[in-house]
Scaffold this motif. Structure first.
Motif, PDB file in Angstrom:
ATOM      1  N   LEU A 135       0.966  -1.318   0.125  1.00  0.00           N
ATOM      2  CA  LEU A 135      -0.043   0.135  -0.055  1.00  0.00           C
ATOM      3  C   LEU A 135       0.896   1.262  -0.026  1.00  0.00           C
ATOM      4  O   LEU A 135       0.553   2.234  -0.626  1.00  0.00           O
ATOM      5  CB  LEU A 135      -1.041  -0.025   1.067  1.00  0.00           C
ATOM      6  N   GLY A 136       2.269   1.335   0.652  1.00  0.00           N
ATOM      7  CA  GLY A 136       2.969   2.203   0.531  1.00  0.00           C
ATOM      8  C   GLY A 136       3.303   2.694  -0.872  1.00  0.00           C
ATOM      9  O   GLY A 136       3.530   3.961  -1.248  1.00  0.00           O
ATOM     10  N   GLU A 137       3.773   1.431  -1.696  1.00  0.00           N
ATOM     11  CA  GLU A 137       4.164   1.734  -3.035  1.00  0.00           C
ATOM     12  C   GLU A 137       2.990   2.375  -3.732  1.00  0.00           C
ATOM     13  O   GLU A 137       3.089   3.229  -4.629  1.00  0.00           O
ATOM     14  CB  GLU A 137       4.274   0.338  -3.777  1.00  0.00           C
ATOM     15  N   ALA A 138       1.641   1.899  -3.538  1.00  0.00           N
ATOM     16  CA  ALA A 138       0.523   2.794  -4.129  1.00  0.00           C
ATOM     17  C   ALA A 138       0.594   4.066  -3.885  1.00  0.00           C
ATOM     18  O   ALA A 138       0.115   4.986  -4.644  1.00  0.00           O
ATOM     19  CB  ALA A 138      -0.638   1.900  -3.931  1.00  0.00           C
ATOM     20  N   ALA A 139       0.717   4.450  -2.480  1.00  0.00           N
ATOM     21  CA  ALA A 139       0.706   5.803  -2.046  1.00  0.00           C
ATOM     22  C   ALA A 139       1.743   6.649  -2.830  1.00  0.00           C
ATOM     23  O   ALA A 139       1.728   7.646  -3.143  1.00  0.00           O
ATOM     24  CB  ALA A 139       0.923   5.961  -0.531  1.00  0.00           C
ATOM     25  N   ASP A 140       3.120   5.861  -2.847  1.00  0.00           N
ATOM     26  CA  ASP A 140       4.172   6.845  -3.676  1.00  0.00           C
ATOM     27  C   ASP A 140       4.011   7.022  -5.091  1.00  0.00           C
ATOM     28  O   ASP A 140       4.375   7.930  -5.716  1.00  0.00           O
ATOM     29  CB  ASP A 140       5.463   5.726  -3.404  1.00  0.00           C
ATOM     30  N   ALA A 141       2.967   6.211  -5.536  1.00  0.00           N
ATOM     31  CA  ALA A 141       2.749   6.498  -6.901  1.00  0.00           C
ATOM     32  C   ALA A 141       1.543   7.673  -7.196  1.00  0.00           C
ATOM     33  O   ALA A 141       1.032   7.725  -8.080  1.00  0.00           O
ATOM     34  CB  ALA A 141       2.142   5.069  -7.751  1.00  0.00           C
ATOM     35  N   GLY A 142       1.007   8.045  -6.048  1.00  0.00           N
ATOM     36  CA  GLY A 142      -0.009   9.002  -6.052  1.00  0.00           C
ATOM     37  C   GLY A 142      -1.132   8.771  -5.584  1.00  0.00           C
ATOM     38  O   GLY A 142      -2.284   9.619  -5.545  1.00  0.00           O
ATOM     39  N   ALA A 143      -1.440   7.518  -5.162  1.00  0.00           N
ATOM     40  CA  ALA A 143      -2.990   7.187  -4.673  1.00  0.00           C
ATOM     41  C   ALA A 143      -3.113   7.382  -3.011  1.00  0.00           C
ATOM     42  O   ALA A 143      -3.571   6.628  -2.260  1.00  0.00           O
ATOM     43  CB  ALA A 143      -3.044   5.917  -4.847  1.00  0.00           C
ATOM     44  N   HIS A 144      -2.557   8.651  -2.718  1.00  0.00           N
ATOM     45  CA  HIS A 144      -2.541   9.036  -1.187  1.00  0.00           C
ATOM     46  C   HIS A 144      -3.961   9.037  -0.645  1.00  0.00           C
ATOM     47  O   HIS A 144      -4.278   8.210   0.475  1.00  0.00           O
ATOM     48  CB  HIS A 144      -2.080  10.326  -0.959  1.00  0.00           C
ATOM     49  N   ALA A 145      -4.931   9.489  -1.189  1.00  0.00           N
ATOM     50  CA  ALA A 145      -6.365   9.463  -0.624  1.00  0.00           C
ATOM     51  C   ALA A 145      -7.128   8.152  -0.661  1.00  0.00           C
ATOM     52  O   ALA A 145      -7.495   7.756   0.301  1.00  0.00           O
ATOM     53  CB  ALA A 145      -7.237  10.421  -1.581  1.00  0.00           C
ATOM     54  N   GLU A 146      -6.517   7.456  -1.628  1.00  0.00           N
ATOM     55  CA  GLU A 146      -7.258   5.888  -1.678  1.00  0.00           C
ATOM     56  C   GLU A 146      -6.487   5.274  -0.714  1.00  0.00           C
ATOM     57  O   GLU A 146      -7.321   4.279  -0.040  1.00  0.00           O
ATOM     58  CB  GLU A 146      -7.030   5.308  -3.075  1.00  0.00           C
ATOM     59  N   VAL A 147      -5.241   5.272  -0.422  1.00  0.00           N
ATOM     60  CA  VAL A 147      -4.654   4.338   0.447  1.00  0.00           C
ATOM     61  C   VAL A 147      -5.105   4.938   1.928  1.00  0.00           C
ATOM     62  O   VAL A 147      -5.290   3.917   2.743  1.00  0.00           O
ATOM     63  CB  VAL A 147      -3.183   4.367   0.364  1.00  0.00           C
ATOM     64  N   TRP A 148      -5.417   6.234   1.820  1.00  0.00           N
ATOM     65  CA  TRP A 148      -5.756   6.719   3.573  1.00  0.00           C
ATOM     66  C   TRP A 148      -7.163   5.996   3.786  1.00  0.00           C
ATOM     67  O   TRP A 148      -7.104   5.397   4.751  1.00  0.00           O
ATOM     68  CB  TRP A 148      -5.756   8.152   3.777  1.00  0.00           C
ATOM     69  N   THR A 149      -7.879   5.816   2.726  1.00  0.00           N
ATOM     70  CA  THR A 149      -9.393   5.331   2.994  1.00  0.00           C
ATOM     71  C   THR A 149      -9.204   3.849   3.567  1.00  0.00           C
ATOM     72  O   THR A 149      -9.816   3.428   4.293  1.00  0.00           O
ATOM     73  CB  THR A 149     -10.082   5.494   1.525  1.00  0.00           C
ATOM     74  N   VAL A 150      -8.138   3.254   2.530  1.00  0.00           N
ATOM     75  CA  VAL A 150      -8.011   1.623   2.933  1.00  0.00           C
ATOM     76  C   VAL A 150      -7.579   1.692   4.275  1.00  0.00           C
ATOM     77  O   VAL A 150      -8.049   0.857   4.969  1.00  0.00           O
ATOM     78  CB  VAL A 150      -6.964   1.073   1.982  1.00  0.00           C
ATOM     79  N   VAL A 151      -6.345   2.344   4.912  1.00  0.00           N
ATOM     80  CA  VAL A 151      -5.754   2.214   6.248  1.00  0.00           C
ATOM     81  C   VAL A 151      -7.007   2.708   7.132  1.00  0.00           C
ATOM     82  O   VAL A 151      -7.243   1.879   8.064  1.00  0.00           O
ATOM     83  CB  VAL A 151      -4.723   3.156   6.359  1.00  0.00           C
TER      84      VAL A 151
END
Length: 875
Positions: free
Chosen positions: A791-807
């Motif tokens: 999920l950190g890799e996904a956040a690094d690719a720009g999906a900060h909002a989506e990853v925060w929702t997952v977390v």
């Protein structure tokens, strides 16, 4: 000349008595050999027309044919060509234990030949060996032993072909008599030169035996220690995956080089630190540290090595490097390298790096202090403040970029195959397993269309180009093989083209074969039966993701009605499954004017909106590969769908099993199983139902659950799921969650790519994904550290909002699980939450997080919980 002896030879060949054939040929005169050689082509045709129905019987006859050719054919080139014929390749099921015995028969049959003749045949055969055949699970040991024993009998040295080296590693027993092997001195250097050797040694459990044998020969003075050490280091420097290099690392450790042996190679060890697999990098770092601590490294080598390790993603290596840097006497070089760790995604490692920097900072010169201040901008606010106290003011960080790149447009389906010649060339040059779903669909469509348009040319191609797959005809179950491997379908085509009065064996599917695998196997068989009866397939996609344009399907049915063509029931069902979701009024109006049964079925499908919507919930159940194997706890999807209503009940009968969850076809008592050969990760499954993503995900879940530790094309299945259309929900989210915890790094990276593609398309069920992460962790199925990293890799690719929702949605169930027993990786998830919350400006109140943050203690999880809670509840 004795005609009786020639007739006896031919009779023994037909009966598969290779031992007798070899012994008889020892007594043949040259004239008898030539006479027998003239009979071999006719004998081969006769044997082929009366091919035995068992692979074991067939293997014995093939062995006898090969032995006869080796002993009769006069020229070495012709003899080698006979021994390497594709249609005389020994069946792996037959020769698994008999490969060497067959080769010995060949050597016996050629005893009257000159040594030069045997050596030439052996060299030519070596040039025809393939690495893939020698390293495959069954392995073509008969071909290798034939080559090796002919060369040995001729007194010739080993050839330099890579496949021969791989075969030597594969078929030599190192535990017995390796020191007396005449090939040893020539082959040992090649162990470190041929790319495939390391993986082959480790693949079949022979690694320990080879390592023990080689180190014993070093101790006995039979092999040079320096040569093996140099070979290992050279192999490391050439690079490769961990599976390629693990055995060499084990051999290096078994040799246990002393300091005097490490010193001349120290720069090579340092060069391994940036990019070598973790196992090799650990080895290299150990040797570099040993030299530095006992002798002292050059300043430039020290700085290069330290920075290289701190750039690596493995936390264990970074911690080891930080421990190495935390000592006095080399402050400037250590602090310069240390700044690399400030950009690490782990708050714990950043904190440790800051603690070391603060400890040694007062002794650093100004240039290094400036470098530390610049690097500290990447740190969280609390750590930036600690750096500023010692090094001076640190600027605030630049906000991370927001948003994702737009998704690529859907790829179009490639142009159809234009001629029988193109079809034959495509089949002849392609590995059937590497065609992929698009190439295979194109090939299926081309075969059906060209068989109808040019039946004579097509049947000729079947009798020649497709002959090599005749060995599949003995199979009595086409359901044991997926269409991704075209062998069952092409066997059916060849069978009908060569013997049109016979029928293909009736499929006998295994009880554990899954619904989609059964559907695809029946489709393959039906297409074989449609050859020559229909001008085209209805179900060929119009897009690379498997979708079929509704207007194009109507046009195909209009053309079919105009020529009075035949439509297969499963072909029509597959076409319906590929129609895009949503209404298409123009296509529906045109379909209403069709008069055939398939036309009326399509009209009803378009009018009713296709499949009724299927709603899923998840349940926990044991799942295993086979009913007699230990089951693994899994989260799967459960549904009770509505009935499909169509005019044609045969089409309904094909469609309804696809909606059966959890599926009676894969239950075995309390443990539910699936057929290994029907693995759902094959990229065919999702494009079979490309407009029903949630349904496809539900089919994948049991298979994803039992393959978390291995590579089974999971990433390709998840990427196909990301390309699909239709509603998404808990099944899709659970499939993605499984992908984020797969152990093989490449498959896990593919799952991240699937997540990002779904997010870019606006189709990521982020809240459901968070809940699925929590469920898998709560049941002890998932490794939370892996998931947090992905999920950190996904956040690094720009999906900060989506990853925060997952977390955000994962934390409550994960923290509940942590309250019952410590969850490894929780601190990583909390740190990721803090990072993505800060990037998105999120605010929230999570009671379980507040409770953990209020605990006393100095554990990393408590610290990270306090940091995240403080940010989310800031004024």
């Amino acid at each position: 000349m004795s005609d009786l002896r020639v007739d006896t030879l031919l009779s023994k060949v037909e009966h598969g008595n290779a031992r007798f054939v070899a012994a008889l040929l020892r007594r043949f005169t040259d004239e008898e050999r030539r006479a027998a050689a003239k009979e071999l082509p006719g004998l081969l045709r006769r044997v082929r027309d009366t091919r035995p129905d068992s692979p074991w019987t067939e293997g014995a006859v093939t062995s006898a044919l090969l032995v006869a050719g080796a002993g009769c054919i006069p020229g070495p080139a012709a003899a080698a060509q006979w021994l390497a014929r594709a249609d005389l390749r020994l069946n792996r099921a037959w020769d698994f234990r008999a490969g060497r015995r067959h080769a010995e028969f060949v050597v016996t049959a050629t005893e009257g030949r000159p040594a030069e003749w045997r050596a030439e045949v052996g060299r030519r055969l070596a040039g025809r060996l393939r690495v893939a055949d020698q390293s495959a699970w069954g392995g073509d040991q008969a071909a290798w032993w034939t080559c090796a024993l002919l060369l040995r009998a001729a007194g010739a040295g080993p050839p330099e072909d890579e496949a021969f080296t791989v075969g030597w590693v594969r078929w030599t027993a190192p535990a017995t008599g390796l020191g007396e092997d005449p090939l040893l001195d020539a082959m040992v250097p090649r162990l470190f030169e041929v790319e495939a050797v390391g993986q082959v040694i480790g693949m079949f459990g022979a690694g320990n035996a080879w390592r023990t044998a080689l180190t014993r020969l070093v101790q006995e003075g039979r092999l040079e220690r320096e040569a093996l050490l140099d070979g290992c280091v050279r192999r490391f420097l050439r690079g490769g995956a961990l599976n390629d290099l693990r055995w060499y690392a084990d051999l290096h450790d078994a040799l246990a080089p002393d300091l005097d042996e490490v010193l001349p190679r120290i720069r090579d060890y340092a060069r391994l630190l940036p990019a070598a697999p973790a196992r090799v990098a650990e080895l290299a770092l150990r040797e570099v540290r040993r030299v530095d601590e006992e002798v002292g490294l050059d300043e430039a080598v020290f700085a290069e090595a330290a920075e290289a390790v701190l750039f690596r993603p493995e936390k264990k290596l970074v911690r080891a490097a930080l421990s190495w840097l935390d000592r006095p006497g080399r402050e400037d070089a250590a602090l310069g390298a240390l700044t690399v760790a400030f950009g690490d995604g782990s708050h714990a490692l950043q904190e440790r790096a800051v603690r070391i920097a603060v400890k040694h900072g007062p002794k650093a010169d100004e240039a290094v202090r400036e470098r530390v201040r610049e690097a500290a901008t990447a740190l969280p606010a609390d750590l930036r403040d600690r750096v500023a106290e010692v090094f001076g003011e640190v600027e605030a960080p630049v906000p991370p970029p927001a948003g994702l790149a737009p998704p690529p447009p859907p790829a179009a389906f490639p142009a159809p195959i234009a001629s029988v010649a193109e079809l034959a060339e495509m089949f002849a040059t392609a590995d059937r397993r590497s065609l992929g779903r698009i190439g295979t669909e194109r090939l299926l469509a081309g075969m059906v269309e060209l068989a109808h348009a040019d039946p004579g040319g097509f049947h000729k191609a079947c009798r020649t180009t497709f002959r090599e797959i005749d060995h599949w005809l003995w199979l009595d179950s086409l359901d044991d093989n997926l269409p991704g491997d075209l062998s069952p379908f092409l066997a059916a085509v060849t069978f009908l083209a060569r013997r049109p009065h016979q029928r293909v064996a009736r499929p006998r599917p295994r009880p554990s074969t899954r619904a989609l695998a059964r559907f695809l196997a029946r489709r393959s068989r039906e297409i074989g039966m449609l050859i020559g009866r229909t001008p085209f397939l209805l179900s060929t996609p119009t897009a690379a993701n498997g979708l079929l344009d509704a207007g194009e399907l109507v046009s195909r049915l209009e053309r079919l009605e105009a020529v009075g063509g035949d439509a297969g029931v499963i072909d029509l069902a597959q076409a319906l499954l590929r129609l895009p979701p949503g209404a298409d009024p123009d296509a529906a109006a045109r379909a209403a004017r069709l008069t055939s049964s398939p036309g009326r079925t399509l009209a009803a499908w378009l009018e009713n909106g296709g499949f009724p919507e299927v709603r899923f919930h998840t349940a926990v159940t044991p799942v295993s590969f086979q009913p007699d194997q230990k089951a693994r706890t899994a989260v799967i999807a459960i549904a009770t769908p509505e009935a499909v209503r169509l005019p044609d009940p045969a089409v309904v009968d094909e469609l309804m099993p696809l909606l059966d969850f959890p599926g009676a076809s894969w239950r075995h008592g309390s443990a539910r199983a699936f057929s290994f050969n029907a693995y759902g990760g094959d990229p065919w499954w999702v494009p079979t139902i490309p407009s029903h993503a949630e349904l496809a995900a539900a089919h994948l879940l049991p298979d994803l659950a039992v393959t978390l530790d291995h590579v089974y094309a999971q990433s390709r299945a998840l990427l196909s799921l990301a390309e699909a259309d239709g509603p998404v929900g808990v099944a899709t989210a659970t499939a993605l969650a499984y992908g984020l915890t797969i152990r093989p790094v490449a498959e896990r990276a593919g799952a991240v790519d699937a997540l990002l593609l779904m997010a870019a398309r606006g189709r990521l069920p982020a809240a459901e994904l968070g809940a699925a992460v929590g469920a898998l962790v709560g049941h002890g199925i998932a490794k939370l550290g892996r998931m947090a990293g992905a999920l950190g890799e996904a956040a690094d690719a720009g999906a900060h909002a989506e990853v925060w929702t997952v977390v955000e949605h994962a934390l409550p169930p994960v923290l509940d699980a942590h309250a019952a027993r410590p969850v490894t990786g929780l601190a990583d998830l909390l740190a990721l939450g803090a990072r993505t919350a800060e990037a998105t400006g999120a605010r929230a109140r999570i009671p379980a997080l507040e409770a953990l943050a209020a605990r006393k203690g100095s554990s990393r999880a408590v610290k990270e919980a306090g940091r995240l809670h403080a940010y989310l509840t800031r004024p």
